[in-house]
Scaffold this motif. Sequence first.
Motif, mmCIF file in Angstrom:
data_model
loop_
_atom_site.group_PDB
_atom_site.id
_atom_site.type_symbol
_atom_site.label_atom_id
_atom_site.label_comp_id
_atom_site.label_asym_id
_atom_site.label_seq_id
_atom_site.Cartn_x
_atom_site.Cartn_y
_atom_site.Cartn_z
ATOM 1 N N SER A 26 0.782 -1.239 0.000
ATOM 2 C CA SER A 26 0.000 0.000 0.000
ATOM 3 C C SER A 26 0.818 1.296 0.000
ATOM 4 C CB SER A 26 -0.966 0.014 1.193
ATOM 5 O OG SER A 26 -0.270 0.188 2.405
ATOM 6 N N ARG A 51 -4.584 9.890 0.308
ATOM 7 C CA ARG A 51 -5.032 10.203 1.658
ATOM 8 C C ARG A 51 -4.530 11.616 1.950
ATOM 9 N NH1 ARG A 51 -8.053 6.083 1.095
ATOM 10 N NH2 ARG A 51 -7.206 4.046 1.625
ATOM 11 N N ASP A 56 -5.869 10.222 7.923
ATOM 12 C CA ASP A 56 -6.749 9.490 7.008
ATOM 13 C C ASP A 56 -6.233 8.094 6.657
ATOM 14 O OD1 ASP A 56 -8.458 11.757 6.824
ATOM 15 O OD2 ASP A 56 -7.111 12.630 5.332
ATOM 16 N N THR A 58 -5.388 4.203 6.710
ATOM 17 C CA THR A 58 -6.031 3.017 7.270
ATOM 18 C C THR A 58 -5.029 2.298 8.174
ATOM 19 O OG1 THR A 58 -5.310 1.527 5.514
ATOM 20 C CG2 THR A 58 -7.392 2.732 5.141
ATOM 21 N N LYS A 59 -5.528 1.362 8.957
ATOM 22 C CA LYS A 59 -4.636 0.586 9.820
ATOM 23 C C LYS A 59 -3.604 -0.173 8.984
ATOM 24 C CE LYS A 59 -4.594 -2.635 13.650
ATOM 25 N NZ LYS A 59 -5.361 -3.441 14.589
ATOM 26 N N ASP A 60 -4.038 -0.739 7.853
ATOM 27 C CA ASP A 60 -3.102 -1.451 6.975
ATOM 28 C C ASP A 60 -2.036 -0.504 6.420
ATOM 29 O OD1 ASP A 60 -4.297 -3.926 7.347
ATOM 30 O OD2 ASP A 60 -5.531 -3.780 5.539
ATOM 31 N N GLU A 61 -2.434 0.720 6.075
ATOM 32 C CA GLU A 61 -1.456 1.696 5.571
ATOM 33 C C GLU A 61 -0.461 2.096 6.661
ATOM 34 O OE1 GLU A 61 -4.131 3.723 2.027
ATOM 35 O OE2 GLU A 61 -4.370 4.436 4.097
#
Length: 134
Positions: A26, A51, A56, A58-61
Amino acid sequence: MSYETNCPFCNPTKDHNQKIIVENKSCYFLQHDKQQDVLEGSGVIVPKQHRATTFDLTKDEWNDTYELLQKAKEYLDRIYAPDGYTLGWNVGEASNQSIRHSHLHVIPRYQDEPLAGKGLLHWLKQPENKRVRK
């Protein structure tokens, strides 16, 4: 998919001076030839999705940013052998976020720099930066 046509971080290969050094699912770690003039080896970690700010992500990012930071450090240690690092996010206009796409600055630091030993807080703590409330 969040994407902006004119965003340099949404389109990292459109600028021939900008190079993808390392990437994961990502995020990219980018270096820009013209931006590295004074800050030798510096780069940014950006999410592939647009983003606007760090808040902004995400947790994965966030997790992929952490993972990519480790890979970027390995690369920078091998190529530039810095003595330290300054890391930072600017969020919003008051913080000087000039590109509205979240980006983590990864700045190698060297003992022989004229400003060695002075990090982000040095500049922010200057007396002339004290707020004057109305």
